[in-house]
Design a protein around this motif. Structure first.
Motif, PDB file in Angstrom:
ATOM      1  N   SER A  32      -7.797  12.508 -34.383  1.00 52.68           N
ATOM      2  CA  SER A  32      -8.563  12.815 -35.588  1.00 52.68           C
ATOM      3  C   SER A  32      -8.660  11.595 -36.508  1.00 52.68           C
ATOM      4  O   SER A  32      -9.742  11.264 -37.007  1.00 52.68           O
ATOM      5  CB  SER A  32      -7.912  13.985 -36.319  1.00 52.68           C
ATOM      6  N   LYS A  33      -7.529  10.924 -36.714  1.00 46.51           N
ATOM      7  CA  LYS A  33      -7.499   9.751 -37.595  1.00 46.51           C
ATOM      8  C   LYS A  33      -8.422   8.654 -37.065  1.00 46.51           C
ATOM      9  O   LYS A  33      -9.215   8.076 -37.815  1.00 46.51           O
ATOM     10  CB  LYS A  33      -6.068   9.231 -37.714  1.00 46.51           C
ATOM     11  N   MET A  34      -8.339   8.374 -35.780  1.00 43.28           N
ATOM     12  CA  MET A  34      -9.146   7.296 -35.212  1.00 43.28           C
ATOM     13  C   MET A  34     -10.629   7.672 -35.127  1.00 43.28           C
ATOM     14  O   MET A  34     -11.496   6.828 -35.351  1.00 43.28           O
ATOM     15  CB  MET A  34      -8.593   6.893 -33.840  1.00 43.28           C
ATOM     16  N   ASN A  35     -10.918   8.929 -34.820  1.00 41.27           N
ATOM     17  CA  ASN A  35     -12.320   9.362 -34.811  1.00 41.27           C
ATOM     18  C   ASN A  35     -12.940   9.214 -36.192  1.00 41.27           C
ATOM     19  O   ASN A  35     -14.096   8.801 -36.315  1.00 41.27           O
ATOM     20  CB  ASN A  35     -12.450  10.795 -34.309  1.00 41.27           C
ATOM     21  N   GLY A  73     -16.664   6.668 -39.392  1.00 38.11           N
ATOM     22  CA  GLY A  73     -16.788   6.066 -40.721  1.00 38.11           C
ATOM     23  C   GLY A  73     -17.314   4.646 -40.710  1.00 38.11           C
ATOM     24  O   GLY A  73     -17.734   4.123 -41.737  1.00 38.11           O
ATOM     25  N   SER A  74     -17.311   4.013 -39.538  1.00 35.59           N
ATOM     26  CA  SER A  74     -17.847   2.646 -39.433  1.00 35.59           C
ATOM     27  C   SER A  74     -19.358   2.638 -39.622  1.00 35.59           C
ATOM     28  O   SER A  74     -19.963   1.595 -39.812  1.00 35.59           O
ATOM     29  CB  SER A  74     -17.495   2.033 -38.078  1.00 35.59           C
ATOM     30  N   ASN A  75     -19.947   3.825 -39.524  1.00 31.59           N
ATOM     31  CA  ASN A  75     -21.385   4.010 -39.711  1.00 31.59           C
ATOM     32  C   ASN A  75     -22.217   3.246 -38.678  1.00 31.59           C
ATOM     33  O   ASN A  75     -23.334   2.833 -38.956  1.00 31.59           O
ATOM     34  CB  ASN A  75     -21.804   3.651 -41.139  1.00 31.59           C
ATOM     35  N   ASN A  76     -21.671   3.074 -37.470  1.00 30.59           N
ATOM     36  CA  ASN A  76     -22.399   2.442 -36.383  1.00 30.59           C
ATOM     37  C   ASN A  76     -23.279   3.500 -35.718  1.00 30.59           C
ATOM     38  O   ASN A  76     -22.771   4.496 -35.203  1.00 30.59           O
ATOM     39  CB  ASN A  76     -21.419   1.828 -35.379  1.00 30.59           C
ATOM     40  N   LYS A  77     -24.566   3.271 -35.746  1.00 35.28           N
ATOM     41  CA  LYS A  77     -25.531   4.254 -35.247  1.00 35.28           C
ATOM     42  C   LYS A  77     -25.301   4.609 -33.779  1.00 35.28           C
ATOM     43  O   LYS A  77     -25.363   5.775 -33.397  1.00 35.28           O
ATOM     44  CB  LYS A  77     -26.953   3.723 -35.425  1.00 35.28           C
ATOM     45  N   ARG A 129     -24.154   8.252 -32.308  1.00 35.38           N
ATOM     46  CA  ARG A 129     -24.998   8.962 -31.339  1.00 35.38           C
ATOM     47  C   ARG A 129     -24.214   9.352 -30.091  1.00 35.38           C
ATOM     48  O   ARG A 129     -24.427  10.427 -29.535  1.00 35.38           O
ATOM     49  CB  ARG A 129     -26.219   8.116 -30.984  1.00 35.38           C
ATOM     50  N   ILE A 130     -23.325   8.477 -29.658  1.00 40.96           N
ATOM     51  CA  ILE A 130     -22.492   8.797 -28.490  1.00 40.96           C
ATOM     52  C   ILE A 130     -21.595   9.996 -28.808  1.00 40.96           C
ATOM     53  O   ILE A 130     -21.477  10.927 -28.007  1.00 40.96           O
ATOM     54  CB  ILE A 130     -21.668   7.574 -28.051  1.00 40.96           C
TER      55      ILE A 130
END
Length: 116
Positions: A12-15, A20-24, A28-29
């Motif tokens: 959960s923490k890592m997800n 949160g990095s906001n990488n599109k 999407r993945i």
């Protein structure tokens, strides 16, 4: 903290950090993964059983733990889980046995956590 709690907390923490990095592309993945396991013409329980077997063959312990948790939540019983394990080992070969051991250990902890 037991293995189930430790795994769920870490995941959960890592997800949260990844999303949160906001990488599109990563978002999407993650969305594709969520949608692939949603109810459809194949029910969620069956999809999780397929995911578990596939994860064992691919030898991804994190994926195995995740799908074991979902299978447990969806009511997969011991007899069914060991059938899934047998299919994964048949397809993946003896290289899957170490992952089988860890999967059995995690399955037992899931049941102990709920007092079953």
């Amino acid at each position: 903290m037991n293995k189930v709690e430790e795994f769920n907390e870490y995941r959960s923490k890592m997800n949260d950090k990844i999303v949160g990095s906001n990488n599109k592309i990563l978002k999407r993945i993650f969305n594709l993964d969520t949608n692939a396991f949603a109810e459809g013409s194949i029910d969620k329980k069956t999809k999780e059983m397929i995911g578990l077997s596939s994860s064992m063959v691919l030898r991804c312990d994190d994926c195995v733990r995740y799908h074991l948790g979902k299978c447990y939540e969806l009511g997969v019983n011991d007899e069914q889980i060991f059938e899934i394990f047998s299919i994964a080992n048949l397809i993946g070969g003896t290289i899957v046995i170490p992952h089988l051991r860890r999967a059995v250990e995690f399955w037992e902890e899931l049941k102990e956590q709920e007092g079953k």
